[in-house]
Design a protein around this motif. Structure first.
Motif, PDB file in Angstrom:
ATOM      1  N   ASP A  66     -59.377 -44.823  59.153  1.00 21.02           N
ATOM      2  CA  ASP A  66     -58.337 -44.816  60.181  1.00 21.02           C
ATOM      3  C   ASP A  66     -58.081 -46.151  60.885  1.00 21.02           C
ATOM      4  N   PRO A  67     -59.091 -46.914  61.301  1.00 12.77           N
ATOM      5  CA  PRO A  67     -58.768 -48.158  62.007  1.00 12.77           C
ATOM      6  C   PRO A  67     -57.927 -49.148  61.183  1.00 12.77           C
ATOM      7  N   TYR A  68     -57.981 -49.011  59.874  1.00  7.59           N
ATOM      8  CA  TYR A  68     -57.260 -49.926  58.972  1.00  7.59           C
ATOM      9  C   TYR A  68     -56.263 -49.193  58.082  1.00  7.59           C
ATOM     10  N   ALA A  69     -55.893 -47.990  58.463  1.00 10.07           N
ATOM     11  CA  ALA A  69     -55.081 -47.122  57.605  1.00 10.07           C
ATOM     12  C   ALA A  69     -53.732 -47.713  57.220  1.00 10.07           C
ATOM     13  N   ASP A  70     -53.160 -48.555  58.062  1.00  9.31           N
ATOM     14  CA  ASP A  70     -51.845 -49.123  57.760  1.00  9.31           C
ATOM     15  C   ASP A  70     -51.915 -50.395  56.923  1.00  9.31           C
ATOM     16  N   GLU A  71     -53.110 -50.888  56.665  1.00 11.60           N
ATOM     17  CA  GLU A  71     -53.274 -52.112  55.884  1.00 11.60           C
ATOM     18  C   GLU A  71     -53.300 -51.796  54.386  1.00 11.60           C
ATOM     19  N   VAL A  72     -52.734 -52.694  53.600  1.00 14.88           N
ATOM     20  CA  VAL A  72     -52.815 -52.604  52.141  1.00 14.88           C
ATOM     21  C   VAL A  72     -53.957 -53.510  51.722  1.00 14.88           C
ATOM     22  N   TRP A  73     -55.000 -52.918  51.200  1.00 15.04           N
ATOM     23  CA  TRP A  73     -56.173 -53.679  50.803  1.00 15.04           C
ATOM     24  C   TRP A  73     -56.111 -54.136  49.349  1.00 15.04           C
ATOM     25  N   GLY A  74     -55.165 -53.612  48.594  1.00 20.74           N
ATOM     26  CA  GLY A  74     -55.138 -53.935  47.168  1.00 20.74           C
ATOM     27  C   GLY A  74     -56.297 -53.242  46.484  1.00 20.74           C
ATOM     28  N   GLY A  75     -56.936 -53.923  45.583  1.00 20.76           N
ATOM     29  CA  GLY A  75     -58.102 -53.347  44.913  1.00 20.76           C
ATOM     30  C   GLY A  75     -57.773 -52.063  44.198  1.00 20.76           C
ATOM     31  N   PRO A  76     -58.650 -51.077  44.274  1.00 21.68           N
ATOM     32  CA  PRO A  76     -58.486 -49.865  43.474  1.00 21.68           C
ATOM     33  C   PRO A  76     -57.255 -49.033  43.822  1.00 21.68           C
ATOM     34  N   ASN A  77     -56.738 -49.189  45.039  1.00 20.34           N
ATOM     35  CA  ASN A  77     -55.584 -48.385  45.449  1.00 20.34           C
ATOM     36  C   ASN A  77     -54.274 -49.166  45.404  1.00 20.34           C
ATOM     37  N   GLY A  78     -54.321 -50.310  44.770  1.00 21.44           N
ATOM     38  CA  GLY A  78     -53.112 -51.097  44.524  1.00 21.44           C
ATOM     39  C   GLY A  78     -52.348 -51.457  45.781  1.00 21.44           C
ATOM     40  N   ASN A  79     -51.065 -51.188  45.755  1.00 21.19           N
ATOM     41  CA  ASN A  79     -50.166 -51.562  46.849  1.00 21.19           C
ATOM     42  C   ASN A  79     -49.993 -50.468  47.884  1.00 21.19           C
ATOM     43  N   TYR A  80     -50.935 -49.542  47.947  1.00 18.47           N
ATOM     44  CA  TYR A  80     -50.830 -48.422  48.883  1.00 18.47           C
ATOM     45  C   TYR A  80     -51.768 -48.599  50.061  1.00 18.47           C
ATOM     46  N   SER A  81     -51.234 -48.430  51.246  1.00 22.15           N
ATOM     47  CA  SER A  81     -52.094 -48.312  52.420  1.00 22.15           C
ATOM     48  C   SER A  81     -52.589 -46.870  52.461  1.00 22.15           C
ATOM     49  N   LEU A  82     -53.632 -46.639  53.217  1.00 23.28           N
ATOM     50  CA  LEU A  82     -54.148 -45.281  53.376  1.00 23.28           C
ATOM     51  C   LEU A  82     -53.078 -44.397  54.023  1.00 23.28           C
ATOM     52  N   SER A  83     -52.344 -44.951  54.989  1.00 26.79           N
ATOM     53  CA  SER A  83     -51.276 -44.185  55.651  1.00 26.79           C
ATOM     54  C   SER A  83     -50.195 -43.768  54.663  1.00 26.79           C
ATOM     55  N   GLN A  84     -49.770 -44.698  53.804  1.00 27.02           N
ATOM     56  CA  GLN A  84     -48.748 -44.376  52.815  1.00 27.02           C
ATOM     57  C   GLN A  84     -49.273 -43.346  51.810  1.00 27.02           C
ATOM     58  N   ALA A  85     -50.521 -43.503  51.399  1.00 24.25           N
ATOM     59  CA  ALA A  85     -51.121 -42.553  50.459  1.00 24.25           C
ATOM     60  C   ALA A  85     -51.185 -41.151  51.074  1.00 24.25           C
ATOM     61  N   ARG A  86     -51.505 -41.077  52.354  1.00 22.58           N
ATOM     62  CA  ARG A  86     -51.552 -39.780  53.035  1.00 22.58           C
ATOM     63  C   ARG A  86     -50.172 -39.122  53.054  1.00 22.58           C
ATOM     64  N   GLU A  87     -49.151 -39.901  53.356  1.00 22.62           N
ATOM     65  CA  GLU A  87     -47.776 -39.371  53.372  1.00 22.62           C
ATOM     66  C   GLU A  87     -47.368 -38.888  51.984  1.00 22.62           C
ATOM     67  N   ASN A  88     -47.686 -39.676  50.976  1.00 27.53           N
ATOM     68  CA  ASN A  88     -47.365 -39.278  49.607  1.00 27.53           C
ATOM     69  C   ASN A  88     -48.074 -37.983  49.234  1.00 27.53           C
ATOM     70  N   PHE A  89     -49.343 -37.847  49.635  1.00 21.53           N
ATOM     71  CA  PHE A  89     -50.076 -36.619  49.332  1.00 21.53           C
ATOM     72  C   PHE A  89     -49.411 -35.420  50.000  1.00 21.53           C
ATOM     73  N   LYS A  90     -49.004 -35.569  51.243  1.00 19.19           N
ATOM     74  CA  LYS A  90     -48.325 -34.471  51.947  1.00 19.19           C
ATOM     75  C   LYS A  90     -47.019 -34.088  51.248  1.00 19.19           C
ATOM     76  N   LYS A  91     -46.298 -35.081  50.746  1.00 18.39           N
ATOM     77  CA  LYS A  91     -44.992 -34.825  50.123  1.00 18.39           C
ATOM     78  C   LYS A  91     -45.114 -34.199  48.742  1.00 18.39           C
ATOM     79  N   HIS A  92     -46.024 -34.716  47.904  1.00 17.04           N
ATOM     80  CA  HIS A  92     -46.052 -34.233  46.523  1.00 17.04           C
ATOM     81  C   HIS A  92     -47.431 -34.148  45.882  1.00 17.04           C
ATOM     82  N   GLY A  93     -48.488 -34.087  46.711  1.00 17.14           N
ATOM     83  CA  GLY A  93     -49.802 -33.735  46.201  1.00 17.14           C
ATOM     84  C   GLY A  93     -50.581 -34.802  45.478  1.00 17.14           C
TER      85      GLY A  93
END
Length: 121
Positions: free
Chosen positions: A35-62
């Motif tokens: 959570d403290p860094y959820a809006d940051e894009v760290w790259g690495g294994p999750n590519g160009n996704y921030s945790l916040s964006q990934a959470r929104e995507n999960f809510k929208k389409h699993g």
């Protein structure tokens, strides 16, 4: 069975936090971001996704990805819904036998893995 929440989908899918385990539900690779860094894009294994964006995507389409990048089959979506309902039972009904729910969870997790492998080209 002891598990910890995935930082993306919030379900009890991970054995340990920060061990680069990939969540069976949302596909987030747990690199320790939270959570403290959820809006940051760290790259690495999750590519160009921030945790916040990934959470929104999960809510929208699993899945953590944009739908165009990773579109699960109808069968995979069905199994995921059954699996999510099983995870929710752990929180909703305190009178249930948790070991029975964990058996159901493991069954659906195995079904999901089998579906993914059977639908690969």
């Amino acid at each position: 069975m002891e598990r910890t929440q995935c930082p993306c989908c919030k379900y009890l899918t991970l054995e340990d936090r920060g061990d680069f385990e990939i969540c069976i539900l949302c596909n987030w690779e747990d690199d320790g971001q939270d959570d403290p860094y959820a809006d940051e894009v760290w790259g690495g294994p999750n590519g160009n996704y921030s945790l916040s964006q990934a959470r929104e995507n999960f809510k929208k389409h699993g899945v953590m990805y944009n739908e165009i990048e990773n579109n699960p089959s109808a069968k995979e979506k069905e199994i995921k819904n059954l699996l999510i309902n099983a995870y929710r039972k752990l929180d909703l009904d305190k009178s249930i036998k948790k070991e029975e729910v964990w058996k159901e969870i493991v069954y659906y997790e195995e079904s999901l893995i089998n579906e993914r492998y059977s639908s690969e080209p």
